[in-house]
Scaffold this motif. Structure first.
Motif, mmCIF file in Angstrom:
data_model
loop_
_atom_site.group_PDB
_atom_site.id
_atom_site.type_symbol
_atom_site.label_atom_id
_atom_site.label_comp_id
_atom_site.label_asym_id
_atom_site.label_seq_id
_atom_site.Cartn_x
_atom_site.Cartn_y
_atom_site.Cartn_z
ATOM 1 N N ARG A 4 53.504 9.594 -46.505
ATOM 2 C CA ARG A 4 53.365 8.865 -47.757
ATOM 3 C C ARG A 4 51.924 8.412 -47.924
ATOM 4 N NH1 ARG A 4 57.694 5.918 -45.645
ATOM 5 N NH2 ARG A 4 59.646 6.792 -46.328
ATOM 6 N N TYR A 6 49.692 5.960 -50.565
ATOM 7 C CA TYR A 6 49.802 4.959 -51.620
ATOM 8 C C TYR A 6 48.510 4.913 -52.426
ATOM 9 C CZ TYR A 6 53.649 3.305 -48.716
ATOM 10 O OH TYR A 6 54.796 3.228 -47.977
ATOM 11 N N TYR A 8 46.833 2.820 -56.009
ATOM 12 C CA TYR A 8 47.031 1.614 -56.808
ATOM 13 C C TYR A 8 46.308 1.747 -58.134
ATOM 14 C CZ TYR A 8 48.377 -0.005 -52.220
ATOM 15 O OH TYR A 8 48.984 -0.116 -51.003
ATOM 16 N N THR A 21 51.817 0.224 -57.864
ATOM 17 C CA THR A 21 51.682 1.094 -56.707
ATOM 18 C C THR A 21 52.377 2.414 -56.989
ATOM 19 O OG1 THR A 21 51.733 -0.831 -55.256
ATOM 20 C CG2 THR A 21 52.138 1.290 -54.230
ATOM 21 N N ILE A 23 53.517 6.003 -55.126
ATOM 22 C CA ILE A 23 53.721 6.606 -53.808
ATOM 23 C C ILE A 23 53.755 8.122 -53.956
ATOM 24 C CG2 ILE A 23 55.254 6.770 -51.821
ATOM 25 C CD1 ILE A 23 56.316 3.990 -52.625
ATOM 26 N N ASP A 62 54.951 5.329 -42.430
ATOM 27 C CA ASP A 62 54.688 6.220 -43.551
ATOM 28 C C ASP A 62 54.817 7.695 -43.195
ATOM 29 O OD1 ASP A 62 54.217 4.129 -45.369
ATOM 30 O OD2 ASP A 62 52.186 3.894 -44.591
#
Length: 65
Positions: A4, A6, A8, A21, A23, A62
């Protein structure tokens, strides 16, 4: 393996600021485990604005498999 990533996004408006956020799931290969407990991965395909071959650190939680 899949990991994963992330990202923003910050949006400013009259009431203040909203941070959302996003993903992403990326195909990657593990390069090594680092001394701080994170893992270093190399992306196999472009994802989340990063090119293929980019090195990215990832925590255990993650790693999808």
């Amino acid at each position: 393996m899949k990991i994963r990533i992330y990202t923003y996004k910050s949006v400013r408006h009259y009431g203040g600021r909203d941070i959302t956020t996003v993903i992403h799931e990326a195909d990657a290969e593990m390069v090594k485990e680092q001394s701080d407990g994170t893992f270093l991965f190399r992306l196999l395909k472009p994802c989340a604005g990063f090119p293929a071959g980019h090195l990215i650190a990832c925590m255990q939680k993650d790693i999808i498999g």
